[in-house]
Design a protein around this motif. Structure first.
Motif, PDB file in Angstrom:
ATOM      1  N   PHE A   1       0.824  -1.215   0.000  1.00 21.08           N
ATOM      2  CA  PHE A   1       0.000   0.000   0.000  1.00 21.08           C
ATOM      3  C   PHE A   1       0.856   1.262   0.000  1.00 21.08           C
ATOM      4  O   PHE A   1       0.457   2.285  -0.547  1.00 21.08           O
ATOM      5  CB  PHE A   1      -1.007  -0.018   1.158  1.00 21.08           C
ATOM      6  N   VAL A   2       2.042   1.160   0.597  1.00 21.12           N
ATOM      7  CA  VAL A   2       2.963   2.293   0.478  1.00 21.12           C
ATOM      8  C   VAL A   2       3.359   2.475  -0.986  1.00 21.12           C
ATOM      9  O   VAL A   2       3.386   3.596  -1.509  1.00 21.12           O
ATOM     10  CB  VAL A   2       4.226   2.070   1.359  1.00 21.12           C
ATOM     11  N   ALA A   3       3.607   1.367  -1.658  1.00 16.88           N
ATOM     12  CA  ALA A   3       3.974   1.455  -3.082  1.00 16.88           C
ATOM     13  C   ALA A   3       2.844   2.105  -3.879  1.00 16.88           C
ATOM     14  O   ALA A   3       3.066   3.012  -4.704  1.00 16.88           O
ATOM     15  CB  ALA A   3       4.274   0.059  -3.637  1.00 16.88           C
ATOM     16  N   ALA A   4       1.602   1.670  -3.635  1.00 16.40           N
ATOM     17  CA  ALA A   4       0.462   2.226  -4.362  1.00 16.40           C
ATOM     18  C   ALA A   4       0.299   3.716  -4.058  1.00 16.40           C
ATOM     19  O   ALA A   4       0.092   4.539  -4.956  1.00 16.40           O
ATOM     20  CB  ALA A   4      -0.808   1.476  -3.996  1.00 16.40           C
ATOM     21  N   THR A   5       0.429   4.049  -2.771  1.00 13.84           N
ATOM     22  CA  THR A   5       0.269   5.448  -2.362  1.00 13.84           C
ATOM     23  C   THR A   5       1.284   6.331  -3.070  1.00 13.84           C
ATOM     24  O   THR A   5       0.936   7.378  -3.637  1.00 13.84           O
ATOM     25  CB  THR A   5       0.448   5.581  -0.838  1.00 13.84           C
ATOM     26  N   LEU A   6       2.552   5.888  -3.058  1.00 17.30           N
ATOM     27  CA  LEU A   6       3.603   6.670  -3.700  1.00 17.30           C
ATOM     28  C   LEU A   6       3.324   6.839  -5.191  1.00 17.30           C
ATOM     29  O   LEU A   6       3.487   7.921  -5.757  1.00 17.30           O
ATOM     30  CB  LEU A   6       4.969   6.006  -3.486  1.00 17.30           C
TER      31      LEU A   6
ATOM     32  N   ALA B   1       2.252  10.371  -9.569  1.00 15.37           N
ATOM     33  CA  ALA B   1       1.572  10.581 -10.849  1.00 15.37           C
ATOM     34  C   ALA B   1       0.695  11.831 -10.789  1.00 15.37           C
ATOM     35  O   ALA B   1       0.637  12.612 -11.747  1.00 15.37           O
ATOM     36  CB  ALA B   1       0.729   9.358 -11.198  1.00 15.37           C
ATOM     37  N   SER B   2       0.020  12.043  -9.652  1.00 16.34           N
ATOM     38  CA  SER B   2      -0.834  13.225  -9.519  1.00 16.34           C
ATOM     39  C   SER B   2       0.001  14.499  -9.572  1.00 16.34           C
ATOM     40  O   SER B   2      -0.387  15.495 -10.189  1.00 16.34           O
ATOM     41  CB  SER B   2      -1.616  13.171  -8.210  1.00 16.34           C
ATOM     42  N   LEU B   3       1.164  14.463  -8.906  1.00 16.61           N
ATOM     43  CA  LEU B   3       2.030  15.640  -8.930  1.00 16.61           C
ATOM     44  C   LEU B   3       2.504  15.937 -10.347  1.00 16.61           C
ATOM     45  O   LEU B   3       2.604  17.093 -10.749  1.00 16.61           O
ATOM     46  CB  LEU B   3       3.221  15.434  -7.988  1.00 16.61           C
ATOM     47  N   VAL B   4       2.772  14.872 -11.106  1.00 17.69           N
ATOM     48  CA  VAL B   4       3.190  15.069 -12.502  1.00 17.69           C
ATOM     49  C   VAL B   4       2.075  15.745 -13.299  1.00 17.69           C
ATOM     50  O   VAL B   4       2.305  16.680 -14.074  1.00 17.69           O
ATOM     51  CB  VAL B   4       3.585  13.718 -13.150  1.00 17.69           C
ATOM     52  N   LEU B   5       0.836  15.282 -13.072  1.00 19.58           N
ATOM     53  CA  LEU B   5      -0.310  15.893 -13.758  1.00 19.58           C
ATOM     54  C   LEU B   5      -0.426  17.378 -13.422  1.00 19.58           C
ATOM     55  O   LEU B   5      -0.637  18.217 -14.299  1.00 19.58           O
ATOM     56  CB  LEU B   5      -1.605  15.198 -13.337  1.00 19.58           C
ATOM     57  N   MET B   6      -0.249  17.697 -12.133  1.00 18.23           N
ATOM     58  CA  MET B   6      -0.363  19.094 -11.724  1.00 18.23           C
ATOM     59  C   MET B   6       0.749  19.925 -12.348  1.00 18.23           C
ATOM     60  O   MET B   6       0.516  21.064 -12.764  1.00 18.23           O
ATOM     61  CB  MET B   6      -0.321  19.205 -10.197  1.00 18.23           C
ATOM     62  N   ALA B   7       1.948  19.336 -12.452  1.00 15.40           N
ATOM     63  CA  ALA B   7       3.060  20.056 -13.067  1.00 15.40           C
ATOM     64  C   ALA B   7       2.752  20.320 -14.549  1.00 15.40           C
ATOM     65  O   ALA B   7       3.020  21.409 -15.072  1.00 15.40           O
ATOM     66  CB  ALA B   7       4.350  19.255 -12.930  1.00 15.40           C
ATOM     67  N   LEU B   8       2.150  19.324 -15.210  1.00 13.26           N
ATOM     68  CA  LEU B   8       1.761  19.506 -16.610  1.00 13.26           C
ATOM     69  C   LEU B   8       0.778  20.671 -16.751  1.00 13.26           C
ATOM     70  O   LEU B   8       0.884  21.491 -17.662  1.00 13.26           O
ATOM     71  CB  LEU B   8       1.100  18.228 -17.144  1.00 13.26           C
ATOM     72  N   GLY B   9      -0.163  20.724 -15.823  1.00 13.76           N
ATOM     73  CA  GLY B   9      -1.155  21.803 -15.851  1.00 13.76           C
ATOM     74  C   GLY B   9      -0.495  23.157 -15.660  1.00 13.76           C
ATOM     75  O   GLY B   9      -0.813  24.123 -16.364  1.00 13.76           O
ATOM     76  N   ALA B  10       0.441  23.224 -14.718  1.00 12.53           N
ATOM     77  CA  ALA B  10       1.138  24.488 -14.468  1.00 12.53           C
ATOM     78  C   ALA B  10       1.922  24.910 -15.702  1.00 12.53           C
ATOM     79  O   ALA B  10       1.931  26.083 -16.087  1.00 12.53           O
ATOM     80  CB  ALA B  10       2.066  24.329 -13.267  1.00 12.53           C
TER      81      ALA B  10
END
Lengths: 231, 253
Positions: free
Chosen positions: A200-205, A210-219
């Motif tokens: 679950f740590v692996a899944a969480t990370l 991936a979400s942070l990458v998406l947000m960076a793409l948006g920025a």
């Protein structure tokens, strides 16, 4: 408590995790693209001055907004095949049925929200822009495509990024119909090995990064295509 | 000279309000007509019916022989042949000056990108903005934006350009640069209909003046006649208000 990083990196487990991640990313990417296309179609349909069409789109949006996403996925996976002709059903069943229906359900769900985000962006574009576009000879569709949408999309980017993040996390709901994406895979590995914390740590990370990458793409997009200001 | 514009008994209502009342007149090819009149007189409404930005309820309007309001005509083709310059410029803010000018040649006339880009560069040079060709509208002054808008209209290669109060939204020091571009176009033989309060421009450039009030063209005369000897009492009052504003430096109380 013993947390074994080596368990995650072992030759038995690591390939399974990567496979789950790959399916999640593929599911997200396909659903996003299809969802955006459907959303643009919905926005276009709403621009047509036929009342019943407007009403139909409103029903579509309200269904996807008010029914739990996981129910929508089940309707597609368990319900749709019932009403499809036999030949089409057999043809679909030869492929990855779970993935296909999960993708369609997630895409349509996202499209309803994408369409609303784009529509509120369009409302911020002044009517005079449409007049100017029509005055140079563009058709209604040409004006929408070349003048209104590019301005509306720039304004819609922040809410669209939010919506993309939700879609990304919603891919985990596909486990309900047996799509072997990251969450399903995590659960399966846990069932076999009882290394709960590790997987679950692996899944969480994975979801976090991936979400942070998406947000960076948006920025990046916002910087590259800033909302146009009126002079 | 054949007619570029032919208005025949044009009537328009906003609900009960009679915005255009049996307007009949013609503009010949190459003519510059200045339309003036008090606000609410129907001048903007009239000019906007000429490319069907406003519908009409009665009469007919021919531009270059084409019935603009006929049902079933491809209005996009007709509009592509009529330049229109707005009071508020209405440049497309997400496109550079060059891209603004290129849009119609590219998407309506079907030019290649290279052709449209070259055309745009030439036209921006012509309106004195060769050095701002890749600027975004937000980076340009009002006068510069309006000159880009004129270049955008010129890119349609139409023989007719309509101006709806082109300098009313400009700071005073920028009015001149726009008017001088318009004078140049008039000298080159462009047919122009100009709604404006710039009486100096009217006197110098117009071939005819239309004075409108209450949805009618009350006076249609040569500039010399209009300014020295206006026929209609309302035209006389309008001229005295515009040329010698009463109480300009005093308060009404």
């Amino acid at each position: 408590m013993d947390f074994q990083l080596s368990f995650l990196l072992s030759a038995d487990v690591l390939p399974l995790l990567f496979k789950g991640m790959a399916t999640t990313v593929r599911l997200f990417a396909c659903a996003w693209v299809l969802g955006m296309l459907v959303a643009l179609l919905l926005v276009g349909l709403r621009a047509v001055p036929w009342r019943w069409l407007d009403w139909l789109v409103a029903v579509f949006v309200e269904y996807h907004r008010n029914v739990p996403t996981v129910v929508q996925i089940m309707v597609w996976y368990f319900g749709m095949p019932e009403i499809l002709p036999r030949d089409i059903k057999l043809w679909i069943n030869r492929g990855d049925t779970e993935f296909l229906f999960a993708m369609i359900a997630l895409a349509l769900n996202a499209s309803a929200f994408f369409a609303e985000d784009i529509r509120s962006g369009m409302r911020t574009v002044p009517h005079t822009q449409l007049e100017a576009a029509r005055s140079i000879g563009l058709s209604a569709f040409g004006a929408l495509w070349h003048v209104i949408l590019p301005q509306a999309l720039r304004i819609s980017v922040p809410p669209l990024i939010n919506r993309a993040l939700i879609l990304f996390k919603d891919t985990s709901l596909a486990m309900a119909i047996g799509v072997v994406e990251m969450t399903y895979q995590t659960k399966a590995i846990e069932n076999l090995t009882f290394r709960s914390m590790e997987v679950f740590v692996a899944a969480t990370l994975f979801y976090l990064v991936a979400s942070l990458v998406l947000m960076a793409l948006g920025a990046w997009f916002n910087q590259r295509f800033p909302p146009a200001h009126k002079g | 000279m054949p007619d570029m514009i032919d208005l025949q008994h044009v009537n328009k209502w906003y609900g009960q309000y009679h915005a255009l009342n049996d307007v009949t007149n013609q503009v010949k090819k190459g003519e510059v007509v200045v339309v003036c009149g008090p606000s609410g007189s129907g001048k903007s409404t009239m000019i906007r019916t000429l490319n069907r930005l406003e519908p009409i309820q009665g009469g007919r309007i021919f531009v270059n022989g084409e019935d603009i309001h006929a049902v079933g005509r491809d209005i996009n083709v007709l509009r592509a042949g009529i330049g229109f310059v707005f009071q508020q410029f209405n440049l497309f803010p997400h496109l550079s000056a060059r891209e603004n000018v290129m849009l119609s040649p590219l998407k309506v006339a079907g030019m290649t990108k290279a052709e449209a880009s070259e055309l745009a560069a030439g036209l921006l040079e012509k309106v004195g903005l060769g050095h701002r060709i890749d600027s975004m509208p937000a980076q340009l002054s009002g006068g510069q934006q309006q000159r880009v808008a004129i270049a955008r209209a010129l890119a349609q290669k139409s023989p007719l350009i309509l101006f709806d109060e082109p300098t009313s939204a400009l700071d005073p020091e920028m009015v001149g640069e726009v008017l001088s571009v318009m004078k140049q176009l008039a000298a080159e033989g462009m047919t122009m209909v100009v709604v404006t309060h710039e009486m100096g421009f009217a006197q110098e450039v117009a071939d005819r003046i239309w004075f409108m009030d209450a949805g009618q063209i009350l006076e249609d005369s040569l500039p010399a006649e209009f300014f020295s000897n206006p026929q209609h009492p309302r035209a006389r009052k309008f001229l005295s208000d515009v040329l010698e504003p009463r109480g300009a430096a005093t308060l009404p109380y």
